[in-house]
Design a protein around this motif. Structure first.
Motif, PDB file in Angstrom:
ATOM      1  N   ALA A   1       0.828  -1.206   0.000  1.00  0.00           N
ATOM      2  CA  ALA A   1       0.000   0.000   0.000  1.00  0.00           C
ATOM      3  C   ALA A   1       0.866   1.261   0.000  1.00  0.00           C
ATOM      4  CB  ALA A   1      -0.936   0.001   1.213  1.00  0.00           C
ATOM      5  N   LEU A   2       1.957   1.251   0.767  1.00  0.00           N
ATOM      6  CA  LEU A   2       2.848   2.404   0.806  1.00  0.00           C
ATOM      7  C   LEU A   2       3.500   2.636  -0.555  1.00  0.00           C
ATOM      8  CD1 LEU A   2       4.593   1.811   4.268  1.00  0.00           C
ATOM      9  CD2 LEU A   2       2.668   3.313   3.748  1.00  0.00           C
ATOM     10  N   SER A   3       3.867   1.564  -1.230  1.00  0.00           N
ATOM     11  CA  SER A   3       4.460   1.682  -2.568  1.00  0.00           C
ATOM     12  C   SER A   3       3.456   2.263  -3.557  1.00  0.00           C
ATOM     13  CB  SER A   3       4.940   0.311  -3.055  1.00  0.00           C
ATOM     14  OG  SER A   3       5.885  -0.241  -2.170  1.00  0.00           O
ATOM     15  N   MET A   4       2.227   1.761  -3.491  1.00  0.00           N
ATOM     16  CA  MET A   4       1.195   2.255  -4.396  1.00  0.00           C
ATOM     17  C   MET A   4       0.877   3.716  -4.119  1.00  0.00           C
ATOM     18  SD  MET A   4      -0.748   1.118  -6.900  1.00  0.00           S
ATOM     19  CE  MET A   4      -0.390   2.650  -7.737  1.00  0.00           C
ATOM     20  N   ALA A   5       0.844   4.090  -2.843  1.00  0.00           N
ATOM     21  CA  ALA A   5       0.578   5.478  -2.480  1.00  0.00           C
ATOM     22  C   ALA A   5       1.674   6.392  -3.020  1.00  0.00           C
ATOM     23  CB  ALA A   5       0.477   5.607  -0.962  1.00  0.00           C
ATOM     24  N   PHE A   6       2.931   5.945  -2.923  1.00  0.00           N
ATOM     25  CA  PHE A   6       4.057   6.748  -3.382  1.00  0.00           C
ATOM     26  C   PHE A   6       3.947   7.058  -4.871  1.00  0.00           C
ATOM     27  CE2 PHE A   6       8.376   7.259  -5.032  1.00  0.00           C
ATOM     28  CZ  PHE A   6       8.897   8.214  -4.161  1.00  0.00           C
ATOM     29  N   PHE A   7       3.593   6.064  -5.662  1.00  0.00           N
ATOM     30  CA  PHE A   7       3.582   6.259  -7.108  1.00  0.00           C
ATOM     31  C   PHE A   7       2.249   6.791  -7.643  1.00  0.00           C
ATOM     32  CE2 PHE A   7       7.156   3.289  -6.672  1.00  0.00           C
ATOM     33  CZ  PHE A   7       8.100   3.972  -7.412  1.00  0.00           C
ATOM     34  N   SER A   8       1.147   6.480  -7.004  1.00  0.00           N
ATOM     35  CA  SER A   8      -0.144   6.974  -7.492  1.00  0.00           C
ATOM     36  C   SER A   8      -0.434   8.385  -7.013  1.00  0.00           C
ATOM     37  CB  SER A   8      -1.278   6.050  -7.032  1.00  0.00           C
ATOM     38  OG  SER A   8      -1.492   6.163  -5.631  1.00  0.00           O
ATOM     39  N   LYS A   9       0.191   8.804  -5.905  1.00  0.00           N
ATOM     40  CA  LYS A   9       0.017  10.137  -5.325  1.00  0.00           C
ATOM     41  C   LYS A   9      -1.431  10.404  -4.919  1.00  0.00           C
ATOM     42  CE  LYS A   9       1.928  11.984  -8.963  1.00  0.00           C
ATOM     43  NZ  LYS A   9       2.491  12.947  -9.925  1.00  0.00           N
ATOM     44  N   SER A  10      -2.139   9.375  -4.516  1.00  0.00           N
ATOM     45  CA  SER A  10      -3.524   9.538  -4.081  1.00  0.00           C
ATOM     46  C   SER A  10      -3.837   8.530  -2.981  1.00  0.00           C
ATOM     47  CB  SER A  10      -4.490   9.352  -5.260  1.00  0.00           C
ATOM     48  OG  SER A  10      -5.827   9.381  -4.806  1.00  0.00           O
ATOM     49  N   SER A  11      -4.083   9.028  -1.773  1.00  0.00           N
ATOM     50  CA  SER A  11      -4.433   8.130  -0.673  1.00  0.00           C
ATOM     51  C   SER A  11      -5.810   7.519  -0.884  1.00  0.00           C
ATOM     52  CB  SER A  11      -4.375   8.877   0.660  1.00  0.00           C
ATOM     53  OG  SER A  11      -5.168  10.050   0.623  1.00  0.00           O
ATOM     54  N   ASN A  12      -6.712   8.260  -1.558  1.00  0.00           N
ATOM     55  CA  ASN A  12      -8.040   7.700  -1.858  1.00  0.00           C
ATOM     56  C   ASN A  12      -7.937   6.557  -2.858  1.00  0.00           C
ATOM     57  OD1 ASN A  12      -9.409   9.421  -0.154  1.00  0.00           O
ATOM     58  ND2 ASN A  12      -9.850  10.929  -1.726  1.00  0.00           N
ATOM     59  N   ALA A  13      -7.135   6.749  -3.902  1.00  0.00           N
ATOM     60  CA  ALA A  13      -6.996   5.702  -4.912  1.00  0.00           C
ATOM     61  C   ALA A  13      -6.300   4.471  -4.350  1.00  0.00           C
ATOM     62  CB  ALA A  13      -6.208   6.233  -6.112  1.00  0.00           C
ATOM     63  N   THR A  14      -5.463   4.665  -3.327  1.00  0.00           N
ATOM     64  CA  THR A  14      -4.740   3.553  -2.717  1.00  0.00           C
ATOM     65  C   THR A  14      -5.582   2.818  -1.680  1.00  0.00           C
ATOM     66  OG1 THR A  14      -2.740   4.892  -2.988  1.00  0.00           O
ATOM     67  CG2 THR A  14      -2.519   2.940  -1.634  1.00  0.00           C
ATOM     68  N   LEU A  15      -6.728   3.393  -1.316  1.00  0.00           N
ATOM     69  CA  LEU A  15      -7.531   2.829  -0.231  1.00  0.00           C
ATOM     70  C   LEU A  15      -7.858   1.346  -0.391  1.00  0.00           C
ATOM     71  CD1 LEU A  15      -9.128   3.191   2.391  1.00  0.00           C
ATOM     72  CD2 LEU A  15     -11.057   3.996   1.015  1.00  0.00           C
ATOM     73  N   PRO A  16      -8.273   0.877  -1.570  1.00  0.00           N
ATOM     74  CA  PRO A  16      -8.569  -0.561  -1.689  1.00  0.00           C
ATOM     75  C   PRO A  16      -7.394  -1.449  -1.288  1.00  0.00           C
ATOM     76  CG  PRO A  16      -9.427   0.616  -3.585  1.00  0.00           C
ATOM     77  CD  PRO A  16      -8.592   1.599  -2.821  1.00  0.00           C
ATOM     78  N   LEU A  17      -6.187  -1.068  -1.731  1.00  0.00           N
ATOM     79  CA  LEU A  17      -5.007  -1.852  -1.384  1.00  0.00           C
ATOM     80  C   LEU A  17      -4.655  -1.703   0.097  1.00  0.00           C
ATOM     81  CD1 LEU A  17      -2.703  -3.670  -2.254  1.00  0.00           C
ATOM     82  CD2 LEU A  17      -1.440  -1.633  -2.991  1.00  0.00           C
ATOM     83  N   THR A  18      -4.860  -0.515   0.657  1.00  0.00           N
ATOM     84  CA  THR A  18      -4.599  -0.295   2.079  1.00  0.00           C
ATOM     85  C   THR A  18      -5.495  -1.181   2.935  1.00  0.00           C
ATOM     86  OG1 THR A  18      -4.111   2.033   1.543  1.00  0.00           O
ATOM     87  CG2 THR A  18      -4.352   1.471   3.853  1.00  0.00           C
ATOM     88  N   LEU A  19      -6.766  -1.274   2.564  1.00  0.00           N
ATOM     89  CA  LEU A  19      -7.694  -2.153   3.274  1.00  0.00           C
ATOM     90  C   LEU A  19      -7.249  -3.607   3.190  1.00  0.00           C
ATOM     91  CD1 LEU A  19     -11.112  -0.590   2.226  1.00  0.00           C
ATOM     92  CD2 LEU A  19     -10.432  -1.049   4.574  1.00  0.00           C
TER      93      LEU A  19
END
Length: 400
Positions: A248-266
């Motif tokens: 999730a941290l990797s996806m957040a870094f590259f997507s630059k969106s905590s909302n878009a990363t939410l599914p993976l964070t969950l």
């Protein structure tokens, strides 16, 4: 564990290949990366808004009582406000330590009309508008109101709607699982674009090095010292938590969106970190909206940097209130790419400070946004882990 190791190796390989592809500067590779990253982000955004809405509604309707929802909310808000204020304070301390000595007159008083106008969007004019306008706060408000209303219905109707929204949420998670398997491809494309952006703006990076060190340094201190210390004080192993949330941290870094990363964070919080389903589905969507540690530091440091560049000197007593202003501005930020940049610009406009320096900061913001978003998701994860542990302890005490 083997599956997790293979996934992490795949992400590392994608990162290495992306760096090589970015320096290669081969047009077909660049075009492919642009296409893949656009499709990947579009898909993430497509499911992220319904994810937040359904997570809030389905979680609230599964609460035994409203008291249970209030119990979770109080703890989430406590740690959100605390960590955001600390992030802004760290930003101020670093700025004071490295900023050039400025000269000039008194700083003008800020005008808060722009930000207050932003806050009025919390209550939308109709239930469809938030989804069409990407109004995360308005959509969260509708989800919370609907969830609470369902919770107050008679038992049979409550169960019917609870099962309906719960089933929709589970269906969305199935889509998320399929998307997660393609994440290394997304990381490859995002890395190529990131490297190319750095290559194009190397001169401006050198000119704004000290400012960049302030912003990145504040985020690193918050992420590597403050948040791990919170986990340690609450009995959570920081390294174990970080390893569990790494995708999730990797996806957040590259997507630059905590909302878009939410599914993976969950997904990471429940299946890798072991957070309870109820806590994760309530805390993480809420944190993705209001918990913006990285944004608070950026707003404060950038405001002072731009003011200093315009010859505006602020006393320490004029700076301290901005700890609270930047923190609450960050809490209201929508968690989307460039959100902090536009909020900072709105504050500067209200203060009647020229925005020319923001044009020089803009090329650097791609890097800042990556670091800030990763910090925001890391903070979301830490708060959720701490709250989940407190809920478990309280439950055991009640049962005992």
């Amino acid at each position: 564990m083997n599956k997790d190791s293979s996934f992490n190796i795949g992400m590392l390989l994608a990162l290495v290949l992306g760096i090589a592809g970015g320096f290669l500067d081969f047009p077909p590779v660049t075009a492919f990366a642009t296409l893949i990253s656009k499709l990947f982000v579009n898909m993430l955004k497509l499911i992220s808004l319904p994810m937040i809405f359904l997570a809030i509604v389905s979680t609230l309707t599964r609460m035994t009582t409203l008291a249970e929802a209030r119990y979770l909310l109080r703890r989430i808000l406590k740690y959100t406000v605390l960590t955001t204020l600390i992030a802004a304070t760290v930003g101020l301390a670093i700025f004071l330590a490295v900023k050039p000595v400025g000269s000039g007159g008194e700083a003008p008083l800020p005008m808060e009309g722009n930000y207050l106008s932003f806050l009025t969007k919390i209550i939308p004019e109709n239930p469809i508008a938030p989804f069409l306008e990407n109004n995360v706060l308005g959509m969260a408000f509708i989800g919370a109101v609907l969830g609470i209303a369902i919770l107050k219905l008679p038992k049979e109707k409550n169960a019917l709607l609870s099962n309906f929204f719960g089933a929709l949420f589970e269906a969305l998670l199935k889509i998320t699982s399929a998307l997660i398997s393609l994440m290394p491809l997304g990381i490859f494309a995002f890395t190529i674009q990131f490297v190319e952006s750095i290559r194009e703006h190397s001169e401006k990076l050198e000119q704004l090095l000290l400012y960049g060190l302030c912003v990145v340094g504040a985020n690193l201190i918050q992420g590597l010292i403050v948040l791990p210390l919170l986990l340690k004080l609450k009995g959570h192993p920081p390294l174990k938590t970080a390893r569990a949330m790494l995708p999730a941290l990797s996806m957040a870094f590259f997507s630059k969106s905590s909302n878009a990363t939410l599914p993976l964070t969950l997904e990471c919080a429940k299946n890798r970190l072991g957070v309870s389903d109820k806590t994760a589905r309530f805390s993480l969507p809420l944190c993705s909206i209001i918990n913006m540690n990285g944004c608070a530091a950026f707003i404060l440091i950038t405001l002072f940097f731009v003011c200093s560049s315009q010859g505006i000197s602020l006393t320490i007593w004029q700076m301290v209130p901005w700890i609270f202003l930047s923190s609450f501005a960050a809490i209201g930020n929508a968690g989307v790419p460039m959100g902090c940049f536009f909020l900072t610009s709105a504050f500067l406009v209200g203060m009647r400070v020229p925005l020319e320096m923001m044009g020089m900061i803009f090329p650097l913001y791609a890097l800042f946004d990556m670091v800030e978003t990763a910090l925001n998701v890391w903070s979301d994860s830490c708060i959720t882990a701490v709250v989940d542990q407190e809920v478990r302890v309280t439950t055991k005490q009640v049962v005992g």
